[in-house]
Design a protein around this motif. Structure first.
Motif, mmCIF file in Angstrom:
data_model
loop_
_atom_site.group_PDB
_atom_site.id
_atom_site.type_symbol
_atom_site.label_atom_id
_atom_site.label_comp_id
_atom_site.label_asym_id
_atom_site.label_seq_id
_atom_site.Cartn_x
_atom_site.Cartn_y
_atom_site.Cartn_z
ATOM 1 N N GLN A 1 0.780 -1.220 0.000
ATOM 2 C CA GLN A 1 0.000 0.000 0.000
ATOM 3 C C GLN A 1 0.825 1.290 0.000
ATOM 4 O OE1 GLN A 1 -3.219 0.226 -0.749
ATOM 5 N NE2 GLN A 1 -2.730 2.367 -0.881
ATOM 6 N N PRO A 2 1.900 1.410 0.748
ATOM 7 C CA PRO A 2 2.621 2.690 0.669
ATOM 8 C C PRO A 2 3.080 3.027 -0.757
ATOM 9 C CG PRO A 2 3.383 1.429 2.549
ATOM 10 C CD PRO A 2 2.487 0.519 1.737
ATOM 11 N N ALA A 3 3.561 2.039 -1.478
ATOM 12 C CA ALA A 3 4.025 2.270 -2.857
ATOM 13 C C ALA A 3 2.836 2.561 -3.776
ATOM 14 C CB ALA A 3 4.809 1.069 -3.365
ATOM 15 N N LYS A 4 1.744 1.835 -3.600
ATOM 16 C CA LYS A 4 0.551 2.079 -4.420
ATOM 17 C C LYS A 4 0.064 3.507 -4.218
ATOM 18 C CE LYS A 4 -2.680 -1.143 -4.781
ATOM 19 N NZ LYS A 4 -3.587 -2.285 -4.496
ATOM 20 N N SER A 5 0.037 3.955 -2.993
ATOM 21 C CA SER A 5 -0.428 5.313 -2.713
ATOM 22 C C SER A 5 0.448 6.357 -3.389
ATOM 23 C CB SER A 5 -0.452 5.566 -1.198
ATOM 24 O OG SER A 5 -1.408 4.747 -0.587
ATOM 25 N N ARG A 6 1.759 6.158 -3.335
ATOM 26 C CA ARG A 6 2.673 7.106 -3.994
ATOM 27 C C ARG A 6 2.417 7.160 -5.490
ATOM 28 N NH1 ARG A 6 6.212 4.968 -0.221
ATOM 29 N NH2 ARG A 6 6.973 3.411 -1.661
ATOM 30 N N ILE A 7 2.258 6.002 -6.103
ATOM 31 C CA ILE A 7 2.027 5.948 -7.553
ATOM 32 C C ILE A 7 0.702 6.609 -7.909
ATOM 33 C CG2 ILE A 7 1.539 4.395 -9.481
ATOM 34 C CD1 ILE A 7 3.617 2.467 -8.233
ATOM 35 N N ILE A 8 -0.337 6.303 -7.173
ATOM 36 C CA ILE A 8 -1.655 6.869 -7.470
ATOM 37 C C ILE A 8 -1.635 8.388 -7.293
ATOM 38 C CG2 ILE A 8 -4.089 6.924 -6.762
ATOM 39 C CD1 ILE A 8 -3.234 4.439 -8.423
ATOM 40 N N LEU A 9 -0.987 8.876 -6.257
ATOM 41 C CA LEU A 9 -0.891 10.324 -6.061
ATOM 42 C C LEU A 9 -0.118 10.993 -7.189
ATOM 43 C CD1 LEU A 9 -0.303 10.530 -2.204
ATOM 44 C CD2 LEU A 9 -2.323 11.300 -3.480
ATOM 45 N N GLU A 10 0.969 10.364 -7.630
ATOM 46 C CA GLU A 10 1.742 10.905 -8.750
ATOM 47 C C GLU A 10 0.910 10.898 -10.032
ATOM 48 O OE1 GLU A 10 5.439 8.769 -9.117
ATOM 49 O OE2 GLU A 10 5.954 9.166 -7.021
ATOM 50 N N MET A 11 0.191 9.811 -10.254
ATOM 51 C CA MET A 11 -0.651 9.730 -11.445
ATOM 52 C C MET A 11 -1.767 10.774 -11.405
ATOM 53 S SD MET A 11 -0.972 5.633 -12.018
ATOM 54 C CE MET A 11 -1.778 5.767 -13.601
ATOM 55 N N ALA A 12 -2.358 10.990 -10.243
ATOM 56 C CA ALA A 12 -3.424 11.991 -10.113
ATOM 57 C C ALA A 12 -2.888 13.373 -10.455
ATOM 58 C CB ALA A 12 -3.998 11.965 -8.697
ATOM 59 N N ALA A 13 -1.708 13.688 -9.953
ATOM 60 C CA ALA A 13 -1.110 14.996 -10.252
ATOM 61 C C ALA A 13 -0.792 15.117 -11.741
ATOM 62 C CB ALA A 13 0.156 15.193 -9.418
ATOM 63 N N ASP A 14 -0.266 14.055 -12.331
ATOM 64 C CA ASP A 14 0.041 14.076 -13.765
ATOM 65 C C ASP A 14 -1.229 14.259 -14.596
ATOM 66 O OD1 ASP A 14 2.715 13.706 -13.178
ATOM 67 O OD2 ASP A 14 2.714 11.571 -13.673
ATOM 68 N N LEU A 15 -2.286 13.551 -14.225
ATOM 69 C CA LEU A 15 -3.552 13.678 -14.956
ATOM 70 C C LEU A 15 -4.106 15.093 -14.852
ATOM 71 C CD1 LEU A 15 -5.210 10.273 -14.042
ATOM 72 C CD2 LEU A 15 -4.664 11.050 -16.359
ATOM 73 N N ASP A 16 -4.038 15.672 -13.660
ATOM 74 C CA ASP A 16 -4.522 17.043 -13.489
ATOM 75 C C ASP A 16 -3.720 18.024 -14.342
ATOM 76 O OD1 ASP A 16 -6.517 16.291 -11.723
ATOM 77 O OD2 ASP A 16 -5.345 16.776 -9.927
ATOM 78 N N GLU A 17 -2.397 17.872 -14.360
ATOM 79 C CA GLU A 17 -1.550 18.758 -15.171
ATOM 80 C C GLU A 17 -1.829 18.580 -16.659
ATOM 81 O OE1 GLU A 17 2.617 18.651 -14.213
ATOM 82 O OE2 GLU A 17 2.180 18.653 -12.063
#
Length: 94
Positions: free
Chosen positions: A19-35
């Protein structure tokens, strides 16, 4: 992030990581999608087209997820995730 909630949820389910790694990836992906969404909107695309273009550009294919898993499963990352997990489950901590 709410615009992309479903794609992020599906990606989270497909990732085979702690879960810690999944959360980091999902947060990074969310930021990338928003940008990406903002970029495409500034280029003149409508909301629906900008959302589709953002998801297409990010590329959450099976191959991409395998590569992300490999990157985030480095020995150091495994150690850090293990320590994080132990800290959360150890009643003597905190």
């Amino acid at each position: 992030m709410s615009m992309f909630r479903e794609i992020l949820r599906q990606t989270n389910e497909r990732l085979r990581l702690p879960q810690p790694a999944k959360s980091r990836i999902i947060l990074e992906m969310a930021a990338d999608l928003d940008e990406l969404f903002l970029f495409y909107r500034k280029q003149g695309l409508g909301e629906d087209d900008a959302m589709r273009a953002s998801v297409d550009k990010l590329g959450v294919s099976d191959e991409t997820l395998v590569q992300l898993t490999h990157i985030h499963e480095s020995p150091l990352q495994r150690l850090l995730d293990g320590l994080s997990s132990q800290a959360r489950s150890d009643p003597a901590v905190g």
